[in-house]
Design a protein around this motif. Structure first.
Motif, mmCIF file in Angstrom:
data_model
loop_
_atom_site.group_PDB
_atom_site.id
_atom_site.type_symbol
_atom_site.label_atom_id
_atom_site.label_comp_id
_atom_site.label_asym_id
_atom_site.label_seq_id
_atom_site.Cartn_x
_atom_site.Cartn_y
_atom_site.Cartn_z
ATOM 1 N N GLN A 13 -3.026 -6.286 12.001
ATOM 2 C CA GLN A 13 -1.877 -6.103 11.440
ATOM 3 C C GLN A 13 -2.236 -5.971 9.836
ATOM 4 O O GLN A 13 -2.907 -6.850 9.382
ATOM 5 N N VAL A 14 -1.807 -4.827 9.188
ATOM 6 C CA VAL A 14 -2.204 -4.730 7.668
ATOM 7 C C VAL A 14 -0.927 -4.419 7.042
ATOM 8 O O VAL A 14 -0.072 -3.557 7.447
ATOM 9 N N ALA A 18 -1.582 0.498 0.408
ATOM 10 C CA ALA A 18 -1.154 1.218 -0.868
ATOM 11 C C ALA A 18 -2.314 0.823 -1.928
ATOM 12 O O ALA A 18 -2.817 1.796 -2.545
ATOM 13 N N MET A 19 -2.919 -0.134 -2.007
ATOM 14 C CA MET A 19 -3.917 -0.738 -2.956
ATOM 15 C C MET A 19 -5.223 -0.022 -2.434
ATOM 16 O O MET A 19 -5.911 0.543 -3.215
ATOM 17 N N THR A 20 -5.614 -0.025 -1.299
ATOM 18 C CA THR A 20 -6.509 0.849 -0.876
ATOM 19 C C THR A 20 -6.623 2.185 -0.961
ATOM 20 O O THR A 20 -7.568 2.829 -1.341
ATOM 21 N N PHE A 36 -9.004 6.871 -6.925
ATOM 22 C CA PHE A 36 -9.489 6.566 -8.156
ATOM 23 C C PHE A 36 -11.010 6.744 -8.233
ATOM 24 O O PHE A 36 -11.697 7.030 -9.049
ATOM 25 N N ALA A 37 -11.556 5.802 -7.081
ATOM 26 C CA ALA A 37 -12.887 5.856 -7.133
ATOM 27 C C ALA A 37 -13.569 7.147 -6.921
ATOM 28 O O ALA A 37 -14.543 7.443 -7.176
ATOM 29 N N GLY A 38 -12.957 7.975 -5.950
ATOM 30 C CA GLY A 38 -13.405 9.323 -5.568
ATOM 31 C C GLY A 38 -13.355 10.302 -6.752
ATOM 32 O O GLY A 38 -14.136 11.101 -7.199
#
Length: 73
Positions: free
Chosen positions: A11-12, A18-20, A26-28
């Motif tokens: 369960q997520v 959203a944060m992931t 942004f990292a990409g």
């Protein structure tokens, strides 16, 4: 309370998804941008016969552009 989704049997929460998503985006983008390189002072190549002549030309150009101390005196 929080909307949850089942991913890979776990369960997520929606806020975690959203944060992931934002973090991955942004990292990409950060990793895809080219590295900053300090550009060498550009100009035409100096075709001097020896080091003394090259130094004279560079000093002359520096003084002519107002970069030297002698140009102000």
């Amino acid at each position: 309370m929080v909307a949850t989704y089942t991913l890979f049997g776990r369960q997520v929460g929606a806020h975690v998804l959203a944060m992931t998503t934002l973090g991955t985006t942004f990292a990409g983008v950060y990793l895809a941008m080219p590295a900053k390189t300090k550009e060498k002072e550009s100009g035409p190549p100096i075709n001097a016969a020896n080091k003394d002549e090259e130094k004279f030309i560079q000093d002359f150009l520096k003084n002519a552009n107002g970069g030297g101390e002698k140009a102000k005196a």
